[in-house]
Write a protein that holds these residues in place. Structure first.
Motif, mmCIF file in Angstrom:
data_model
loop_
_atom_site.group_PDB
_atom_site.id
_atom_site.type_symbol
_atom_site.label_atom_id
_atom_site.label_comp_id
_atom_site.label_asym_id
_atom_site.label_seq_id
_atom_site.Cartn_x
_atom_site.Cartn_y
_atom_site.Cartn_z
ATOM 1 N N THR A 144 0.609 -0.782 -0.179
ATOM 2 C CA THR A 144 -0.060 0.078 -0.421
ATOM 3 C C THR A 144 0.823 1.170 -0.325
ATOM 4 O OG1 THR A 144 -0.173 -0.039 2.665
ATOM 5 C CG2 THR A 144 -1.813 -1.179 1.492
ATOM 6 N N ALA A 145 2.181 1.194 -0.127
ATOM 7 C CA ALA A 145 3.458 2.173 0.407
ATOM 8 C C ALA A 145 3.264 3.472 -0.427
ATOM 9 C CB ALA A 145 4.349 1.931 0.461
ATOM 10 N N LYS A 146 2.751 3.513 -1.948
ATOM 11 C CA LYS A 146 2.714 4.706 -2.440
ATOM 12 C C LYS A 146 1.560 5.052 -2.713
ATOM 13 C CE LYS A 146 1.277 1.087 -6.618
ATOM 14 N NZ LYS A 146 2.339 0.110 -7.915
ATOM 15 N N PHE A 147 -0.135 4.519 -1.701
ATOM 16 C CA PHE A 147 -0.529 5.745 -2.372
ATOM 17 C C PHE A 147 -1.573 5.846 -1.233
ATOM 18 C CE2 PHE A 147 -1.958 0.828 -4.626
ATOM 19 C CZ PHE A 147 -1.880 1.866 -5.673
ATOM 20 N N VAL A 148 -0.820 5.640 0.053
ATOM 21 C CA VAL A 148 -0.468 6.240 1.281
ATOM 22 C C VAL A 148 -0.716 7.619 1.764
ATOM 23 C CG1 VAL A 148 0.747 6.701 3.474
ATOM 24 C CG2 VAL A 148 0.660 4.164 2.494
ATOM 25 N N GLN A 149 -0.050 8.341 1.139
ATOM 26 C CA GLN A 149 0.397 10.191 0.538
ATOM 27 C C GLN A 149 -1.401 10.214 0.041
ATOM 28 O OE1 GLN A 149 2.034 11.826 2.651
ATOM 29 N NE2 GLN A 149 3.063 9.711 3.309
ATOM 30 N N GLU A 150 -1.035 9.553 -0.282
ATOM 31 C CA GLU A 150 -2.785 10.295 -1.307
ATOM 32 C C GLU A 150 -3.570 10.328 -0.337
ATOM 33 O OE1 GLU A 150 -6.044 8.203 -4.537
ATOM 34 O OE2 GLU A 150 -4.219 8.156 -4.433
ATOM 35 N N MET A 151 -3.875 8.675 0.155
ATOM 36 C CA MET A 151 -4.634 8.917 1.578
ATOM 37 C C MET A 151 -4.821 9.665 2.642
ATOM 38 S SD MET A 151 -6.624 6.834 -0.607
ATOM 39 C CE MET A 151 -5.964 6.189 -1.813
ATOM 40 N N VAL A 152 -3.926 9.807 2.949
ATOM 41 C CA VAL A 152 -3.333 10.842 4.571
ATOM 42 C C VAL A 152 -3.936 12.365 3.860
ATOM 43 C CG1 VAL A 152 -1.396 12.160 5.130
ATOM 44 C CG2 VAL A 152 -1.408 9.812 5.536
ATOM 45 N N ARG A 153 -3.112 12.414 2.102
ATOM 46 C CA ARG A 153 -4.344 14.071 2.137
ATOM 47 C C ARG A 153 -5.418 14.086 2.685
ATOM 48 N NH1 ARG A 153 -0.096 13.684 -1.517
ATOM 49 N NH2 ARG A 153 -0.998 12.845 -2.763
ATOM 50 N N ARG A 154 -6.355 12.551 2.024
ATOM 51 C CA ARG A 154 -7.650 13.300 1.521
ATOM 52 C C ARG A 154 -8.586 13.008 3.195
ATOM 53 N NH1 ARG A 154 -9.346 7.890 -1.946
ATOM 54 N NH2 ARG A 154 -11.387 7.698 -0.300
ATOM 55 N N VAL A 155 -7.885 12.424 4.134
ATOM 56 C CA VAL A 155 -8.074 12.280 5.600
ATOM 57 C C VAL A 155 -7.448 13.481 5.927
ATOM 58 C CG1 VAL A 155 -7.218 11.387 7.926
ATOM 59 C CG2 VAL A 155 -7.639 9.957 5.864
ATOM 60 N N GLU A 156 -6.413 14.195 5.660
ATOM 61 C CA GLU A 156 -6.283 16.081 6.752
ATOM 62 C C GLU A 156 -7.709 16.924 5.563
ATOM 63 O OE1 GLU A 156 -1.645 14.985 7.246
ATOM 64 O OE2 GLU A 156 -2.051 16.149 5.373
ATOM 65 N N SER A 157 -8.202 16.369 4.591
ATOM 66 C CA SER A 157 -8.942 17.665 3.638
ATOM 67 C C SER A 157 -10.140 17.388 4.774
ATOM 68 C CB SER A 157 -8.741 17.061 2.794
ATOM 69 O OG SER A 157 -9.459 16.126 2.147
ATOM 70 N N VAL A 158 -10.722 17.036 5.308
ATOM 71 C CA VAL A 158 -11.682 16.182 6.139
ATOM 72 C C VAL A 158 -11.141 16.791 8.242
ATOM 73 C CG1 VAL A 158 -12.942 14.658 5.046
ATOM 74 C CG2 VAL A 158 -11.643 13.621 7.090
ATOM 75 N N GLY A 159 -10.499 17.326 8.556
ATOM 76 C CA GLY A 159 -10.197 17.600 9.629
ATOM 77 C C GLY A 159 -10.029 16.912 10.176
ATOM 78 N N MET A 160 -9.133 15.552 10.264
ATOM 79 C CA MET A 160 -9.198 14.477 11.566
ATOM 80 C C MET A 160 -7.454 14.371 10.811
ATOM 81 S SD MET A 160 -11.850 13.307 12.801
ATOM 82 C CE MET A 160 -11.524 11.471 12.797
ATOM 83 N N VAL A 161 -6.969 13.746 11.816
ATOM 84 C CA VAL A 161 -5.332 13.205 11.854
ATOM 85 C C VAL A 161 -5.296 11.828 11.449
ATOM 86 C CG1 VAL A 161 -3.402 13.154 13.150
ATOM 87 C CG2 VAL A 161 -5.044 15.578 13.502
#
Length: 197
Positions: A144-161
């Motif tokens: 999953t490593a190559k997709f992690v940053q994309e998912m991290v950005r999505r989570v941050e966009s909804v105001g969660m850590v």
């Protein structure tokens, strides 16, 4: 897949209750926090999926953790009646399902939770909100490593850590416990069949 594109019913259960809607889940969280308002709390959402024969089972856990003193938790089940094999597709849907619930806990509902601990800040009370992503950034261990940053950005966009492996225990332990068992028809009332009730 974006949360707005999904139409799955919001029904939650745990080991003692079933048929919980998000209003009731929020009430249960507030009640749990009021029992010990001077504690340290983590509000965590995390989704795990397992591919079974002919279907993929997604479990989203919602947990209010009182650090060192227990937790209240429930989960939601979504069944997609096809086997998803794309890592990116599975991870994207896991993240979308977590985001969908996180968006329900808007500023007003987050304020309800924060107001409980607010008078007790000087006694060490705190409240933080997280989404656990069932993915890791170690390319030697995680596909999953190559997709992690994309998912991290999505989570941050909804105001969660965002929290990833090895610390994403709501996704990798709590939700995983319920996703492992294949879904068994006949279907219950209100069960999701590929997003259609």
């Amino acid at each position: 897949m974006k949360p707005s594109m999904m139409s799955h019913p919001m029904e939650f259960r745990n080991t003692t209750e079933g048929g919980l809607d998000l209003v009731t889940v929020h009430e249960r969280i507030l009640h749990f926090m009021r029992l010990e308002p001077a504690a340290t709390y983590k509000f965590i959402i995390g989704t795990d999926c397992q591919v079974h024969s002919g279907h993929t089972k997604f479990i989203t856990g919602v947990v209010i953790q009182r650090m060192g003193k227990g937790a209240w938790a429930c989960y939601r089940q979504v069944i997609v009646h096809r086997a998803l094999h794309s890592i990116r597709e599975k991870l994207s849907m896991e993240t979308a399902l977590s985001e969908e619930i996180a968006m329900y806990f808007d500023e007003t509902k987050r304020q309800d939770m924060e107001n409980i601990i607010l008078p007790h800040l000087y006694q060490g009370a705190s409240f933080d909100m997280y989404i656990h992503i069932d993915a890791g950034d170690d390319e030697n261990k995680n596909r999953t490593a190559k997709f992690v940053q994309e998912m991290v950005r999505r989570v941050e966009s909804v105001g969660m850590v965002p929290v990833i492996k090895p610390d994403c225990y709501v996704a990798s332990a709590y939700a995983n416990r319920f996703s492992k068992k294949p879904y068994q028809p006949p279907y219950e009332d209100g069960e999701v069949i590929d997003g259609i009730q």
